[in-house]
Design a protein around this motif. Structure first.
Motif, PDB file in Angstrom:
ATOM      1  N   TYR A 134       0.846  -1.191   0.000  1.00 13.78           N
ATOM      2  CA  TYR A 134       0.000   0.000   0.000  1.00 13.78           C
ATOM      3  C   TYR A 134       0.885   1.247   0.000  1.00 13.78           C
ATOM      4  CZ  TYR A 134      -3.069   3.722   1.566  1.00 13.78           C
ATOM      5  OH  TYR A 134      -3.757   4.914   1.657  1.00 13.78           O
ATOM      6  N   PRO A 135       0.587   2.228  -0.868  1.00 12.12           N
ATOM      7  CA  PRO A 135      -0.339   2.167  -1.995  1.00 12.12           C
ATOM      8  C   PRO A 135       0.164   1.187  -3.050  1.00 12.12           C
ATOM      9  CG  PRO A 135       0.332   4.432  -1.497  1.00 12.12           C
ATOM     10  CD  PRO A 135       1.254   3.541  -0.769  1.00 12.12           C
ATOM     11  N   ASP A 136      -0.753   0.783  -3.905  1.00 10.91           N
ATOM     12  CA  ASP A 136      -0.386  -0.164  -4.956  1.00 10.91           C
ATOM     13  C   ASP A 136       0.699   0.449  -5.838  1.00 10.91           C
ATOM     14  OD1 ASP A 136      -0.528  -2.584  -6.105  1.00 10.91           O
ATOM     15  OD2 ASP A 136      -2.525  -2.358  -6.976  1.00 10.91           O
ATOM     16  N   ILE A 172      -4.559  -5.377  -3.466  1.00  5.71           N
ATOM     17  CA  ILE A 172      -4.506  -4.457  -2.348  1.00  5.71           C
ATOM     18  C   ILE A 172      -5.720  -4.578  -1.431  1.00  5.71           C
ATOM     19  CG2 ILE A 172      -5.448  -2.592  -3.760  1.00  5.71           C
ATOM     20  CD1 ILE A 172      -3.036  -2.294  -0.766  1.00  5.71           C
ATOM     21  N   ALA A 204       3.240  -1.193   3.922  1.00  7.77           N
ATOM     22  CA  ALA A 204       2.702   0.111   3.538  1.00  7.77           C
ATOM     23  C   ALA A 204       3.834   1.126   3.485  1.00  7.77           C
ATOM     24  CB  ALA A 204       1.628   0.555   4.533  1.00  7.77           C
ATOM     25  N   GLU A 246       3.195   4.269   2.787  1.00 11.80           N
ATOM     26  CA  GLU A 246       2.557   5.433   3.396  1.00 11.80           C
ATOM     27  C   GLU A 246       1.766   4.977   4.625  1.00 11.80           C
ATOM     28  OE1 GLU A 246       0.175   7.393   0.484  1.00 11.80           O
ATOM     29  OE2 GLU A 246       1.850   7.725  -0.894  1.00 11.80           O
ATOM     30  N   PRO A 284      -0.991   3.783   6.693  1.00 12.86           N
ATOM     31  CA  PRO A 284      -2.163   3.115   6.142  1.00 12.86           C
ATOM     32  C   PRO A 284      -3.429   3.229   6.971  1.00 12.86           C
ATOM     33  CG  PRO A 284      -0.837   1.516   7.309  1.00 12.86           C
ATOM     34  CD  PRO A 284      -0.136   2.851   7.470  1.00 12.86           C
ATOM     35  N   ASN A 310      -6.884   4.945   5.855  1.00  9.41           N
ATOM     36  CA  ASN A 310      -7.641   4.384   4.731  1.00  9.41           C
ATOM     37  C   ASN A 310      -8.608   3.330   5.248  1.00  9.41           C
ATOM     38  OD1 ASN A 310      -8.547   2.996   2.432  1.00  9.41           O
ATOM     39  ND2 ASN A 310      -6.643   3.354   1.325  1.00  9.41           N
TER      40      ASN A 310
END
Length: 486
Positions: free
Chosen positions: A49-51, A76, A86, A88, A90, A93
């Motif tokens: 994450y992110p993909d 994902i 991750a 970023e 996570p 989200n």
């Protein structure tokens, strides 16, 4: 042929036929229940994450090592996964459903870690080993008082919404600027061949409550400024800011003989240079090992409160602490990086460093366990590595205080019969980490070098209840088995 011989041949033939039939049915069943048909044999799964797409390089080392360890990538938003990596933060989200993470699923961040990785949060926390910092405009009057008492200081001015910085005197700073902060500039850095530098130390947080911290000892990341510091010119940021295109160790003239010719690590190379100057580099590393726990402890309550929202799952954090050193070898913490750069796209020679860091991290936290390369059901899989007997300490004390009958006294707090399920799991995790730390060194709870000269009660006097409890367990493990001493 005699009767006895005939009977013996018959028995042997029957036994042989039974073995052949057993092998046949075992072989048939294995083929029928191989990886493609039996979910118990399926590969362990990771997701990112992110993909990312095929051209992204920032997680290349992570993904290559995971796949070498038998992991396969999952989509994902697939709920069937073993590891979430991750890049970023996570937890904001909602679609990742991390509040419903399962007990065996591993996430490479802790909720709330931003309390120490946000530069503004951290630099204005009034920690004694960080250059003094102020938020503007809310701390304007505090800054004016500090500047009045220290008229010769320079300050770094930085806006929160971009990375550009300026070096200014106190009189030239816009005190009404919003969304920015200013920080004291260290004017007397230790220099190598005239170059200022920073040191990146890799840190792994494996537990928050109780707190367990490791540092990577295999090497550290040294980044040198492109331009020499003197003559100083605040307009030339290459003299004092380490950018993405920094000067690497192997291009610093005085370091080449140690790093390139003799094959030293970046850290060993730097240490050799410091010794050449008649100074002791261990002074730096002792400060580093004190600063890291103090930094995390300063925000541990905020992180713990965030973590309470997540009742299951396995969380850990790989961080990079960035330091600078002055000409008296005093160490200053500049920032803490979440998801530190692990890409060797710019400097290929850093490839081995990142691979070895990740290998140590994966083993430490259980990602690289040899018992996890598939999901094959294995009876008492965890006990093969860590069982109750491995966490038992100080048996004489437990018997002396009748801890198998009552757990009311303090002396029984670490006896197996008095541990609850959560405490047993904490100690088994600590034991697992000790077995798999590779090039990681535990720095919190404080390691014990010589238990005979270590006052454990003085050490734990100001610790939280859980941290003191775990520190005592580590102390007794060291006392009973010197391989636990550091």
């Amino acid at each position: 042929m005699g009767f006895a011989a005939s009977v013996l041949i018959t028995i042997c033939a029957a036994a042989g036929l039974e073995i052949i039939l057993d092998l046949y049915f075992w072989d048939t069943n294995v083929k029928k229940q191989g990886p493609s048909d039996n979910p118990g044999w399926s590969s362990i799964r990771y997701k990112v994450y992110p993909d990312i797409n095929a051209t992204d390089n920032h997680l290349r080392h992570v993904i290559l090592l995971l796949e070498k360890m038998g992991y396969k990538q999952a989509p994902i938003y697939d709920s069937d996964w073993d590891l979430l990596w991750a890049h970023e933060y996570p937890f904001l989200n909602a679609s990742l459903s991390l509040q419903k993470v399962l007990y065996h699923q591993i996430v490479n961040h802790f909720p709330g870690i931003g309390f120490i990785t946000s530069k503004v949060h951290l630099s204005t926390a009034a920690l004694p080993f960080m250059p003094k910092a102020f938020r503007l405009p809310t701390q304007k009057y505090d800054f004016l008082k500090y500047a009045e008492n220290n008229p010769d200081l320079l300050f770094v001015e930085k806006h929160n919404n971009h990375r550009f910085i300026n070096i200014r005197s106190s009189s030239s700073i816009n005190l009404n600027s919003s969304n920015s902060f200013i920080q004291e500039f260290i004017q007397n850095p230790f220099l190598v061949d005239g170059h200022k530098f920073d040191i990146g130390v890799y840190v792994v947080l494996t537990s928050v409550d109780p707190l367990i911290i490791y540092i990577y000892t295999g090497d550290a990341l040294f980044r040198y400024c492109l331009a020499k510091y003197y003559p100083f010119d605040a307009r030339d940021v290459d003299k004092y800011v380490v950018g993405n295109n920094y000067l690497p160790t192997w291009k610093v003239h005085s370091l080449i003989k140690y790093y390139t010719t003799l094959g030293g690590s970046m850290q060993a190379t730097f240490d050799a240079y410091v010794k050449d100057q008649g100074m002791n580099p261990s002074e730096i590393w002792l400060q580093v090992e004190e600063i890291i726990p103090q930094t995390i402890l300063s925000k541990i309550h905020e992180i713990s409160n965030k973590l309470k929202m997540y009742q299951s799952g396995i969380f850990f954090e790989l961080l990079r602490f960035d330091f600078i050193v002055d000409d008296a070898l005093k160490v200053y913490l500049m920032e803490v990086n979440m998801s530190p750069n692990l890409s060797s796209a710019h400097f290929k020679k850093n490839s081995l460093l990142y691979d070895q860091i990740l290998y140590s991290v994966f083993n430490l936290v259980g990602i690289g366990s040899s018992l996890k390369n598939n999901r094959q059901k294995l009876h008492n899989k965890e006990e093969i590595v860590t069982s109750d007997k491995n966490i038992v300490i100080n048996l004489n004390n437990c018997v002396r205080h009748l801890c198998h009958e009552s757990c009311t006294t303090k002396e029984c707090e670490l006896c197996l019969s008095c541990l609850n399920v959560n405490q047993v799991n904490i100690l088994k995790k600590a034991y697992y980490e000790h077995l798999h730390k590779i090039d990681m060194k535990r720095i919190y709870p404080k390691p014990v070098a010589n238990p005979e000269n270590f006052d454990i009660e003085a050490e734990v006097r100001n610790l939280s209840t859980k941290n003191a409890w775990l520190a005592r367990w580590y102390y007794w493990k060291c006392k009973e088995n010197r391989s636990w001493c550091q």
